[in-house]
Design a protein around this motif. Structure first.
Motif, short mmCIF file in Angstrom:
data_model
loop_
_atom_site.label_atom_id
_atom_site.label_comp_id
_atom_site.label_asym_id
_atom_site.label_seq_id
_atom_site.Cartn_x
_atom_site.Cartn_y
_atom_site.Cartn_z
N LEU A 118 33.67 21.08 -104.15
CA LEU A 118 34.81 20.28 -103.71
C LEU A 118 35.27 19.33 -104.80
O LEU A 118 34.46 18.74 -105.50
N SER A 119 36.57 19.18 -104.92
CA SER A 119 37.14 18.15 -105.77
C SER A 119 37.48 16.96 -104.89
O SER A 119 38.38 17.04 -104.05
N GLU A 120 36.75 15.86 -105.07
CA GLU A 120 37.04 14.67 -104.27
C GLU A 120 38.46 14.19 -104.51
O GLU A 120 39.14 13.73 -103.59
N ASP A 126 43.71 23.83 -105.51
CA ASP A 126 42.38 23.53 -106.02
C ASP A 126 41.28 24.22 -105.20
O ASP A 126 40.32 24.76 -105.75
N PHE A 127 41.42 24.20 -103.88
CA PHE A 127 40.34 24.65 -102.99
C PHE A 127 40.22 26.17 -102.90
O PHE A 127 39.11 26.70 -102.88
N ALA A 140 41.14 16.00 -105.05
CA ALA A 140 42.08 16.81 -104.26
C ALA A 140 42.00 16.48 -102.77
O ALA A 140 43.00 16.52 -102.06
N LEU A 141 40.79 16.15 -102.29
CA LEU A 141 40.60 15.83 -100.88
C LEU A 141 40.98 14.38 -100.55
O LEU A 141 41.33 14.06 -99.42
N ASP A 142 40.94 13.52 -101.55
CA ASP A 142 41.12 12.08 -101.36
C ASP A 142 42.32 11.66 -100.50
O ASP A 142 42.18 10.78 -99.66
N ASP A 158 50.47 16.82 -101.29
CA ASP A 158 49.01 16.72 -101.39
C ASP A 158 48.33 17.96 -100.81
O ASP A 158 47.31 18.43 -101.35
N LEU A 159 48.88 18.51 -99.73
CA LEU A 159 48.33 19.75 -99.16
C LEU A 159 48.47 20.91 -100.15
O LEU A 159 47.55 21.72 -100.30
N PHE A 183 45.86 20.41 -102.80
CA PHE A 183 44.53 20.72 -102.27
C PHE A 183 44.34 22.23 -102.18
O PHE A 183 43.29 22.76 -102.58
#
Length: 184
Positions: free
Chosen positions: A43-45, A171-172, A47-49, A164-165, A168
């Motif tokens: 996980l990229s914090e 990245d995810f 990207a999730l932040d 942001d979605l 994410f």
């Protein structure tokens, strides 16, 4: 009462009210650590932040998204203080599911095509969710669909949330493919 004593009493009262209001807020902020891996996926914090809310406890509910056994799907939820924040679903498919297809429209509010993914695939984003379908050559499937849904706990500007979605998802999804051992 003298004017000095009155001012001191008023100041004490004001400080007391301020202290009570700060205590009622519980300090606020994020008091939890975000793990390097969630739901079996790195996980990229960063990207999730944007979707993480203030709270004390971060946890995942559900199984691994990638260690599904004989199932062709996996589902996992991210919670903060027992409130759902992000719901993640991975489906292994024999065909590419286009998120812009009419059959997928029920998943979205204000669905728009994600114009450019940094990998081969098709994507769509809504006000609170995104879906990406991409190739995933493996013994169990040829394609992969990843769905990301945000709860109403995630507040903020809708335009920013949609961007942001998209970030994410970009990245995810490659992290999911890597964890699944996809060769394509």
């Amino acid at each position: 009462m003298s004017s000095t004593a009155g001012r001191l009493a008023a100041a004490s009262g004001l400080v007391g009210c301020l202290a009570l209001s700060l205590a009622a807020c519980g300090g606020g902020g994020r008091e939890y650590a975000v793990p390097k891996e969630v739901c079996g996926v790195g996980l990229s914090e960063k990207a999730l932040d944007p979707f993480l809310v203030d709270g004390e406890k971060f946890r995942t509910v559900g199984g691994s998204l990638v260690d599904t056994g004989k199932k062709t799907w996996g589902r996992c939820q991210i919670e903060v203080d027992d409130w759902l924040v992000v719901d993640l679903t991975v489906e292994m498919n024999k065909k590419l599911n286009d998120p812009m297809d009419d059959l997928e429209s029920f998943r979205f509010v204000n669905r728009k095509k994600i114009p450019a993914l940094p990998f081969e695939g098709l994507g769509a984003v809504g006000d609170r969710n995104a879906m990406v379908s991409t190739a995933c050559s493996s013994p169990d499937a040829d394609f992969l669909s990843v769905q990301m849904n945000l709860s109403t706990q995630v507040k903020g500007d809708v335009t920013r949330r949609r961007k942001d979605l998209e970030a994410f998802a970009a990245d995810f999804v490659p992290r999911v493919k890597n964890a699944l051992g996809c060769t394509a």
